[in-house]
Write a protein that holds these residues in place. Sequence first.
Motif, PDB file in Angstrom:
ATOM      1  N   ILE A 199      37.383  38.027  13.736  1.00  0.00           N
ATOM      2  CA  ILE A 199      38.634  37.300  14.379  1.00  0.00           C
ATOM      3  C   ILE A 199      38.935  37.112  12.816  1.00  0.00           C
ATOM      4  CG2 ILE A 199      40.892  37.087  15.386  1.00  0.00           C
ATOM      5  CD1 ILE A 199      39.837  37.602  17.440  1.00  0.00           C
ATOM      6  N   ASN A 200      38.228  35.769  12.197  1.00  0.00           N
ATOM      7  CA  ASN A 200      38.999  35.514  11.097  1.00  0.00           C
ATOM      8  C   ASN A 200      38.277  35.895  10.432  1.00  0.00           C
ATOM      9  OD1 ASN A 200      39.973  33.545  12.675  1.00  0.00           O
ATOM     10  ND2 ASN A 200      37.993  31.609  12.609  1.00  0.00           N
ATOM     11  N   GLU A 201      37.634  36.609  10.043  1.00  0.00           N
ATOM     12  CA  GLU A 201      37.317  37.660   8.792  1.00  0.00           C
ATOM     13  C   GLU A 201      38.036  39.057   8.704  1.00  0.00           C
ATOM     14  OE1 GLU A 201      32.899  36.056   8.836  1.00  0.00           O
ATOM     15  OE2 GLU A 201      32.733  37.858   8.970  1.00  0.00           O
ATOM     16  N   ALA A 202      39.045  38.935   9.637  1.00  0.00           N
ATOM     17  CA  ALA A 202      40.152  40.031   9.785  1.00  0.00           C
ATOM     18  C   ALA A 202      39.171  41.106  10.775  1.00  0.00           C
ATOM     19  CB  ALA A 202      40.385  40.683   8.098  1.00  0.00           C
ATOM     20  N   ARG A 241      38.748  43.748  13.473  1.00  0.00           N
ATOM     21  CA  ARG A 241      39.759  44.307  14.686  1.00  0.00           C
ATOM     22  C   ARG A 241      38.921  45.378  15.661  1.00  0.00           C
ATOM     23  NH1 ARG A 241      41.526  40.346  13.092  1.00  0.00           N
ATOM     24  NH2 ARG A 241      42.921  39.577  12.699  1.00  0.00           N
ATOM     25  N   ALA A 264      42.846  27.832  17.460  1.00  0.00           N
ATOM     26  CA  ALA A 264      42.216  27.160  16.551  1.00  0.00           C
ATOM     27  C   ALA A 264      43.691  25.622  16.905  1.00  0.00           C
ATOM     28  CB  ALA A 264      43.305  27.487  15.182  1.00  0.00           C
ATOM     29  N   PRO A 283      44.319  33.932  17.915  1.00  0.00           N
ATOM     30  CA  PRO A 283      43.049  32.907  17.403  1.00  0.00           C
ATOM     31  C   PRO A 283      44.120  31.368  16.855  1.00  0.00           C
ATOM     32  CG  PRO A 283      43.729  35.027  15.315  1.00  0.00           C
ATOM     33  CD  PRO A 283      44.910  35.155  16.432  1.00  0.00           C
ATOM     34  N   GLU A 284      45.194  31.479  15.987  1.00  0.00           N
ATOM     35  CA  GLU A 284      46.116  30.517  16.490  1.00  0.00           C
ATOM     36  C   GLU A 284      46.453  29.585  17.389  1.00  0.00           C
ATOM     37  OE1 GLU A 284      48.087  33.794  16.509  1.00  0.00           O
ATOM     38  OE2 GLU A 284      49.489  32.880  18.179  1.00  0.00           O
ATOM     39  N   GLN A 338      47.824  38.792  12.484  1.00  0.00           N
ATOM     40  CA  GLN A 338      47.252  37.385  12.558  1.00  0.00           C
ATOM     41  C   GLN A 338      48.918  35.796  11.851  1.00  0.00           C
ATOM     42  OE1 GLN A 338      44.009  35.902  11.900  1.00  0.00           O
ATOM     43  NE2 GLN A 338      44.788  34.451  11.842  1.00  0.00           N
ATOM     44  N   MET A 353      35.240  34.959  17.781  1.00  0.00           N
ATOM     45  CA  MET A 353      36.301  33.973  16.397  1.00  0.00           C
ATOM     46  C   MET A 353      35.999  33.841  15.287  1.00  0.00           C
ATOM     47  SD  MET A 353      36.869  30.106  18.911  1.00  0.00           S
ATOM     48  CE  MET A 353      34.900  30.149  19.168  1.00  0.00           C
ATOM     49  N   LYS A 354      34.754  33.955  14.942  1.00  0.00           N
ATOM     50  CA  LYS A 354      34.076  34.229  12.961  1.00  0.00           C
ATOM     51  C   LYS A 354      34.498  35.768  12.884  1.00  0.00           C
ATOM     52  CE  LYS A 354      30.140  34.259  10.453  1.00  0.00           C
ATOM     53  NZ  LYS A 354      29.707  35.398  10.164  1.00  0.00           N
TER      54      LYS A 354
END
Length: 980
Positions: free
Chosen positions: A833-836, A838, A793, A789-790, A859, A830-831
């Motif tokens: 993953i950002n909402e945890a 997996r 982003a 994710p980093e 994360q 992406m959404k």
Amino acid sequence: MDYCGGKRYLVLFVLINSVLISLQTSKEEVLLDMRAAGAELGWLRSPQEEGWELLQTVVNGSMFYTYSVCNVAGGDQDNWLRTTFIQRRPAASRVFVELRFIVRDCNSFDGASLACKETFNMYAAESDADVGTSFRKGLFRKMATVAPDEISVRGELRVNTETKVVESLSHKGFYLAFQDLGGCVALLSVRVYYKSCPATVLGLATFPDTVAGVDGVALREVSGQCVPNAISSEMPRIHCTLEGEWVVPVGQCQCQPGFEALNNSCRACQPGFFKTSVSSELCGPCPKNTQRSAPGALSCPCQEGFYRAPEDPQTAGCSGPPSAPRDLYATSIAVGKLRLSWRPPADTGGRDDISYSVSCERCEAALCQPCGGDLRFDPGSSGLQELRVNVLGLEPGLNYTFRVEALSGVSQFSSSHAATLLTTTMLHTDPPKVTLIHLDKQTATSLTLSWAVSQRSMLRTPRYELKYRKKEDNGVTDITTYTVLLLEKNTVQISDLVPGTAYVFRVTVLSPEGTPNGEGKEHEFETLPQVEAQVQSRAPVVLGAALGGGTVLLVVVVVLLLHKRRRGAHTRQGPEDTYFSSAEQLKPLKTYVDPHTYEDPNVAVLKFAAEIHPSHITKQKVIGAGEFGEVYCGVLKMPGRKETAVAIKTLKPGYTEKQRREFLSEASIMGQFSHPNIIRLEGVVTKFKHAMIVTEYMENGALDKYLRDHDGEMSSYQLVGMMRGIAAGMKHLSDMNYVHRDLAARNILVNGSLECKVSDFGLSRVLEDDPEGTYTTSGGKIPIRWTAPEAIAYRKFTSASDVWSFGIVMWEVMAFGERPYWDMSNHEVMKAINEAFRLPAPMDCPSAVYQLMLQCWLQDRFKRPRFADIVSLLDKLLRNPESLKTIADFDPRVSIRLPSTSGCDGSPFRSIAEWLESIKMSQYNENFTRAGIVTMEQVLQMKTEDVRNIGVRLPGHLKRIAYSILGLKDQTSTLSVFAV
């Protein structure tokens, strides 16, 4: 004797027969139904007495009628039963006669005549009019002798069903007749019908109701018509079989632009969606930087300030003009010559077709005018792809103002172009050089040096390259080992040296492109002997100096220069081989150099790859296509070596110089790695017209395809062994401060021994050796499903982001090549993953392996394991196979994509084909059809044994289908029922 006993069991049969249901796949048009006619039968009997008899039976308040005959003791019999006139439909030249009947066993009658029969005959006669009660046997032609499959005995009823075909009918109607020659027969039901292929919509084309078997044609071709808002390049056609089934469709309709297929129709694209062409694709959402479209849109207009280039397709997003280039600076390279360099714009506008143009003004006193005369730009002043240009023909003492603009395909639509300006004065100066190296401090294991630089005209702080080595005792060596440092300051402390040893140092100033300005002069300094150093260490002055010393830079040591040469005691011939690592602190430098630091890619590739003559390479066949050209398998036969199977990457004709550089840069990268789990570079061809990269040949190709082709055929132990090999290769890269950026199963190659090797360094970059250890890029495509994710982003790539990608590769391996996140869009991934969210554990995934995946997907990147930790853990699992027997929890509703978990509305699958496609098992579609399983309701009734019986044999495939059925039924509590 009870010769009529056969009639008494008809009541029971009617009870049974009344609940039988016939499943029909084709459409049946009934012409005669004995049961439906009831008391209105009126069939003709001959003779009227002692022949066929009409019997009545009441069941559940309803009257049922059957015809029966049982004259088994009366000698020769000739009893006829004729139906009423059956009117034929004009197109129905072929009809089916379905008979349900029982026949008594002749042996069950005491004293029955030898003439007792266990069969009866069926006849047919055509007529253009109803002849009433006129009955002439000679007009009838025999159609069949009806024999039972099962004969009934007293007390045991066995019902037979036979279907006979009457063909070539041409008159307005016909009669059927049944002849008894001395049997005990009960005719329970006669149904006459013809079959037709029902009106249907297939491939967005409508086909009418069509009678089957007209004129005896086995396959009747029928033309269709596209549904509204659909068109076809050829008339859609389909064929109707004798059994009333549609087969062999030819031609397909497709929805027009602005429409998409939905439920066998074409509907207008919804607001915010569009479709540009005639195709079977769905409408797509309006791309980036476009306005919300109206219903039925063919395209989405750009937002204000954003544009499409003329060559951009309507499916592409809109982009803005780029911002100004950054950090423009000039470097004097010779008398009358400057080199302008700059960095790309911070905002490219979302495009990758950035080019640059340069203009110049010169000023004398207060007058400025465009540069003219002998001033010129090399390679040119416009259309520049590189981030630099040489300016020639400058006059000393004049002020020059340079303007650099960044342009893209949409710059022509913008009224203002962002540019960056630089004003400089041209002086008679040479490139800056190091003039003196001074020894500031020496100990037994360290030396502190500083140096001065000649007068220079540079607009940024210079960077330095320092190389040092032990002085050779005899002054002659075949292999020279250098330590190379890149420094921002003109002072350095070098530690970990050998006491009482002489070292040779050389410092050069680096150009803005990172290449040395000249060779630099060598200086020799010696560390203190160990005893003298111990005496000095007791001196307070030395101790105080040690406590106040500067920051120790990390030392990076590499072995360079594997070519032989002689040199004198005080001079060296030719340039030194250098490996670079940008650092403010010294750290041991690994054996990797970024080929992009070389201005000429040929220099980089020849440092790290052997040149091969084309005559030593034999191409055999094409095995794929790469970004730059075709890939062949072939043979490499070098003098003194045996033949070796190799893969040969080629550069397609008509390449640009930029493509050639990018093509060769991959070889420059691969050539620096030597590890059994990294693809081995054999060499390159650069000195001939057709450039080639030659690597070892991997027989089994890409890992993802190999896993899909061998789904369920490998044990968990084998799969973990493959993961261990990949992790070992990545550890080697990580140890070299190198990030891959595109680690995925598709970029792992498998050889004949099932060894996995990391390949495809097209997106790879060297990690700058700063405290963060990251590589940051302002653009470029990112493989979202495999990327941390980093990195998505912030475009921040590290070895930790490679660890995230390795977790995805582990999931791909355990799922036998399944696509990560299934059919979710990149935005949904992406959404999620950002909402945890997996990825769930694949089927039969060992718990320890899945826990390692989850650790890779933490994360916080600083909490993820290193590749060294991953290799160690996988080694432990392989040494203890029992640890792989504990299986992670598995939820088929999540782990196998079903409507309820796919981001859709939760509706069931519309067909078996759609369901099998969703779980990547489409190859079994025909198996279900052959077994007569044609609806999802039937699928939901299946057990594991049923799935095996239709031909699904591979354990992995059997589990996938069975688990999917279980997930559809939402009965996770019965998971053990489907255990294989």
